[in-house]
Scaffold this active site. Structure first.
Site, PDB file in Angstrom:
ATOM      1  N   HIS A  40       0.802  -1.230   0.000  1.00 15.28           N
ATOM      2  CA  HIS A  40       0.000   0.000   0.000  1.00 15.28           C
ATOM      3  C   HIS A  40       0.834   1.281   0.000  1.00 15.28           C
ATOM      4  O   HIS A  40       0.298   2.370  -0.216  1.00 15.28           O
ATOM      5  CB  HIS A  40      -0.997  -0.019   1.174  1.00 15.28           C
ATOM      6  CG  HIS A  40      -2.328   0.576   0.835  1.00 15.28           C
ATOM      7  ND1 HIS A  40      -3.482   0.294   1.544  1.00 15.28           N
ATOM      8  CD2 HIS A  40      -2.715   1.462  -0.135  1.00 15.28           C
ATOM      9  CE1 HIS A  40      -4.491   0.984   1.023  1.00 15.28           C
ATOM     10  NE2 HIS A  40      -4.052   1.695   0.007  1.00 15.28           N
ATOM     11  N   ASP A  83     -10.085  -0.440   3.513  1.00  8.88           N
ATOM     12  CA  ASP A  83      -8.911  -1.121   4.066  1.00  8.88           C
ATOM     13  C   ASP A  83      -9.252  -1.718   5.434  1.00  8.88           C
ATOM     14  O   ASP A  83     -10.049  -1.148   6.175  1.00  8.88           O
ATOM     15  CB  ASP A  83      -7.801  -0.053   4.240  1.00  8.88           C
ATOM     16  CG  ASP A  83      -6.405  -0.629   4.400  1.00  8.88           C
ATOM     17  OD1 ASP A  83      -6.265  -1.798   4.821  1.00  8.88           O
ATOM     18  OD2 ASP A  83      -5.442   0.105   4.120  1.00  8.88           O
ATOM     19  N   HIS A 106      -6.942  -1.804   7.589  1.00  7.22           N
ATOM     20  CA  HIS A 106      -6.022  -1.039   8.441  1.00  7.22           C
ATOM     21  C   HIS A 106      -6.220   0.454   8.208  1.00  7.22           C
ATOM     22  O   HIS A 106      -6.884   0.837   7.239  1.00  7.22           O
ATOM     23  CB  HIS A 106      -4.572  -1.423   8.108  1.00  7.22           C
ATOM     24  CG  HIS A 106      -4.325  -2.909   8.141  1.00  7.22           C
ATOM     25  ND1 HIS A 106      -4.379  -3.690   7.000  1.00  7.22           N
ATOM     26  CD2 HIS A 106      -4.078  -3.754   9.178  1.00  7.22           C
ATOM     27  CE1 HIS A 106      -4.144  -4.958   7.333  1.00  7.22           C
ATOM     28  NE2 HIS A 106      -3.978  -5.029   8.645  1.00  7.22           N
ATOM     29  N   ASP A 144      -3.430   2.588   8.105  1.00 10.00           N
ATOM     30  CA  ASP A 144      -2.226   3.018   7.361  1.00 10.00           C
ATOM     31  C   ASP A 144      -1.892   4.488   7.604  1.00 10.00           C
ATOM     32  O   ASP A 144      -1.501   5.214   6.677  1.00 10.00           O
ATOM     33  CB  ASP A 144      -2.404   2.740   5.858  1.00 10.00           C
ATOM     34  CG  ASP A 144      -2.358   1.249   5.550  1.00 10.00           C
ATOM     35  OD1 ASP A 144      -2.107   0.440   6.472  1.00 10.00           O
ATOM     36  OD2 ASP A 144      -2.584   0.884   4.383  1.00 10.00           O
ATOM     37  N   HIS A 163       4.162   0.479   4.520  1.00 12.74           N
ATOM     38  CA  HIS A 163       2.776   0.322   4.053  1.00 12.74           C
ATOM     39  C   HIS A 163       1.763   0.605   5.158  1.00 12.74           C
ATOM     40  O   HIS A 163       0.565   0.658   4.881  1.00 12.74           O
ATOM     41  CB  HIS A 163       2.538  -1.062   3.412  1.00 12.74           C
ATOM     42  CG  HIS A 163       2.447  -2.215   4.366  1.00 12.74           C
ATOM     43  ND1 HIS A 163       1.875  -3.418   4.014  1.00 12.74           N
ATOM     44  CD2 HIS A 163       2.878  -2.358   5.647  1.00 12.74           C
ATOM     45  CE1 HIS A 163       1.937  -4.247   5.045  1.00 12.74           C
ATOM     46  NE2 HIS A 163       2.545  -3.636   6.036  1.00 12.74           N
ATOM     47  N   ASP A 194      -7.486  -1.635  -0.530  1.00  7.93           N
ATOM     48  CA  ASP A 194      -6.564  -2.657  -0.045  1.00  7.93           C
ATOM     49  C   ASP A 194      -7.365  -3.949   0.020  1.00  7.93           C
ATOM     50  O   ASP A 194      -8.402  -4.013   0.698  1.00  7.93           O
ATOM     51  CB  ASP A 194      -6.042  -2.266   1.343  1.00  7.93           C
ATOM     52  CG  ASP A 194      -4.946  -3.198   1.828  1.00  7.93           C
ATOM     53  OD1 ASP A 194      -5.049  -4.423   1.582  1.00  7.93           O
ATOM     54  OD2 ASP A 194      -4.000  -2.718   2.473  1.00  7.93           O
ATOM     55  N   ASP A 203      -7.139  -6.459   1.604  1.00  3.45           N
ATOM     56  CA  ASP A 203      -7.371  -7.038   2.935  1.00  3.45           C
ATOM     57  C   ASP A 203      -8.620  -6.469   3.613  1.00  3.45           C
ATOM     58  O   ASP A 203      -9.014  -6.931   4.690  1.00  3.45           O
ATOM     59  CB  ASP A 203      -6.116  -6.976   3.818  1.00  3.45           C
ATOM     60  CG  ASP A 203      -5.667  -5.566   4.170  1.00  3.45           C
ATOM     61  OD1 ASP A 203      -6.507  -4.658   4.276  1.00  3.45           O
ATOM     62  OD2 ASP A 203      -4.446  -5.396   4.370  1.00  3.45           O
ATOM     63  N   GLU A 257      -1.946  -4.603  -2.491  1.00  5.31           N
ATOM     64  CA  GLU A 257      -1.611  -5.664  -1.526  1.00  5.31           C
ATOM     65  C   GLU A 257      -1.933  -7.066  -2.044  1.00  5.31           C
ATOM     66  O   GLU A 257      -2.068  -8.001  -1.247  1.00  5.31           O
ATOM     67  CB  GLU A 257      -2.266  -5.414  -0.146  1.00  5.31           C
ATOM     68  CG  GLU A 257      -1.749  -4.166   0.579  1.00  5.31           C
ATOM     69  CD  GLU A 257      -0.435  -4.367   1.347  1.00  5.31           C
ATOM     70  OE1 GLU A 257      -0.058  -5.530   1.615  1.00  5.31           O
ATOM     71  OE2 GLU A 257       0.220  -3.339   1.658  1.00  5.31           O
TER      72      GLU A 257
HETATM   73  N1  LIG Z   1      -1.123  -1.894   4.131  1.00  2.00           N
HETATM   74  C1  LIG Z   1      -1.132  -2.740   5.142  1.00  2.00           C
HETATM   75  N2  LIG Z   1      -1.359  -3.994   4.967  1.00  2.00           N
HETATM   76  N3  LIG Z   1      -0.890  -2.213   6.347  1.00  2.00           N
HETATM   77  C2  LIG Z   1      -0.785  -3.000   7.540  1.00  2.00           C
HETATM   78  C3  LIG Z   1      -0.261  -2.191   8.669  1.00  2.00           C
HETATM   79  C4  LIG Z   1      -0.225  -2.980   9.952  1.00  2.00           C
HETATM   80  C5  LIG Z   1       0.237  -2.220  11.168  1.00  2.00           C
HETATM   81  N4  LIG Z   1      -0.717  -1.218  11.559  1.00  2.00           N
HETATM   82  C6  LIG Z   1       1.595  -1.581  10.908  1.00  2.00           C
HETATM   83  O1  LIG Z   1       1.698  -0.398  10.846  1.00  2.00           O
HETATM   84  O2  LIG Z   1       2.563  -2.306  10.786  1.00  2.00           O
END
Ligand SMILES: NC(=[NH2+])NCCC[C@H](N)C(=O)O
Length: 291
Positions: free
Chosen positions: A93, A117, A119, A121, A134, A221, A223, A266
């Protein structure tokens, strides 16, 4: 896309920002997949370039990501200038910094952004627990973070915080919530979606992002989607969105007049099962050109 514009797909092949680097292979694996081959002859679609990060041992991870994001921003801006519609396939990402900086430069002002998403991010290097880039791109796009990832499109923020919504979040750290609340970004998390229903939440989100004066984008994303339907991602989280909801949303979003670009990130082919996730990406691209 019912306005006759061609959709130009750009691959952004980097996993440097992720803990599982295999999503670097996502764009090439997708480009070679049967799912893409079945779509590739569509007259409104073409695969432009697949961009890679420079691989110098002497460059830091962030410097390599920044170099890719600058190239990607130029590519996206050129696509817009040529009257085509940019669709970026990642890559982790962190490539979003390039996509949306390019759109911001192309339209000459910060854009609205729907960030779908699991998350948020929205870490900065100071707040991140993992150090993974990411986990930081949305903060960068709002103007906070490592300076090499800032100001790539416009000086300051690339995204208008008042026209930005995160939809589907269910895994994050408190610092990210604090940051986004201070910015007054609307967060619609998984719990709220379960309570109000996806359609009502999407309606509200579109109302916010699509009122940005010069247009908006959508960053998906994979996910965000439940791992039962999209197992091929680097950071799977349980209890995600049904793939059918995202597909229905995509069809609607792709037909909105203010939409400037789309991004799907992703994709991690190592974790895909029976090409399901590649097929889902192809279905979404199919929805983009269906309208
Ligand atoms: N783009 C993603 N899959 N981001 C996941 C981030 C997970 C976690 N919050 C981190 O900063 O490590």
């Amino acid at each position: 896309m019912s306005d006759g514009r061609r959709v130009r797909v750009t691959g952004a092949a980097s996993g440097i920002g992720a803990q599982d680097v295999a999503c670097a292979d996502g764009p090439v694996a997708f480009h070679h997949s049967q799912a893409w081959q079945a779509l590739a002859r569509h007259p409104a679609l073409d695969w432009g370039r697949t961009l890679f990060a420079p691989n110098g041992e002497r460059l830091s991870r962030t410097a390599r990501i920044a170099a890719l994001c600058r190239t990607l921003a130029d590519e996206v801006e050129t696509t817009l200038r040529q009257g085509q519609f940019p669709l970026v396939i990642g890559g982790d990402h962190s490539v979003a910094v390039g996509t949306w900086s390019g759109v911001a430069r192309g339209i000459g002002q910060p854009l609205g952004l729907l960030w779908i998403d699991a998350h948020l991010d929205s870490h900065t290097p100071e707040s991140s627990y993992s150090g993974a880039v990411h986990g930081m791109p949305l903060a960068c796009l709002l103007g906070q973070g490592d300076r090499r990832l800032l100001g790539i499109g416009l000086p300051g923020a690339q995204v208008s915080a008042g026209h930005c919504v995160v939809l589907g979040a269910r895994s994050y750290e408190p610092e990210e919530i604090d940051f986004l609340r201070r910015q007054q970004v609307r967060i619609i998390d998984g719990e709220e979606i379960a309570r109000r229903g996806f359609a009502a939440c999407l309606d509200e989100a579109v109302g916010i992002v699509a009122s940005a004066p010069a247009g908006f984008g959508v960053s998906l994303d994979l996910d965000a989607i439940d791992p039962r339907f999209a197992p091929g991602v680097g950071s799977p989280e349980p209890d995600g969105l049904p793939a059918t909801d995202v597909r229905t949303a995509w069809r609607w979003l792709a037909g909105l007049p203010g939409l400037r670009a789309l991004e799907i990130v992703e994709y991690n082919p190592d974790r895909d099962r029976h090409g399901m996730t590649a097929q889902l990406i192809a279905d979404l691209i199919g929805e983009t050109v269906a309208g």
